[in-house]
Write a protein that holds these residues in place. Structure first.
Motif: not given
Length: 150
Positions: A34-43, A76-79
């Motif tokens: 549930g940590l959604t700060g890390t984004k999907f871009g290109c895969g 992650t960005i959250e941490g």
């Protein structure tokens, strides 16, 4: 590969997950934890939107499997504890749409950890693989330079 219990250390917290060890860490973080700060871009590891730290080094969450981070610390960005850098990010009005910002900050923080006073070329080299569709590159560079000067 079938699911199995995998242990993951993220932002100082331990998670035990019943998941495929080959699952990309990006989806583990977003969908299972549930940590959604890390984004999907290109895969494909090309844009940098999914940049995280594995044992303090930047890594692409879309290319890193759950099995590759067993026994390692994931941040992650959250941490991310880069208050000085985050303050400079806001001071220099870096975010525009904001989508790439988590990855940009993760790469910038890793640079400043290994190279506290980076040259302009070192900043360019460290940030070249993080894409910003809004083109805020001059503000990104200015924020990193300002953080390095403090």
């Amino acid at each position: 590969m079938p699911s199995s219990n995998q242990t993951l250390l993220v932002n100082g917290r331990k998670f035990t997950l019943d998941a495929d060890p080959n699952m990309p860490l990006l989806w583990v973080l977003r969908d299972l934890i549930g940590l959604t700060g890390t984004k999907f871009g290109c895969g494909a590891g090309l844009c940098g939107a999914c940049t995280i730290h594995v044992d303090g080094k930047p890594a692409r969450g879309c290319l890193t499997s759950l099995s590759q981070v067993q026994g390692k610390q994931v941040t992650t960005i959250e941490g991310l504890e880069a208050d000085k850098l985050k303050a400079k990010w806001l001071e220099h009005n870096v975010p525009q749409c904001g989508y790439c910002q988590a990855g940009q900050l993760m790469s910038a923080a890793a640079l400043l950890t290994t190279t506290p006073k980076p040259s302009e070329q070192q900043i360019n080299d460290a940030m070249v693989s993080n894409i910003c569709r809004c083109g805020t590159y001059p503000r990104i560079k200015a924020a990193i330079q300002a953080a390095a000067q403090e």
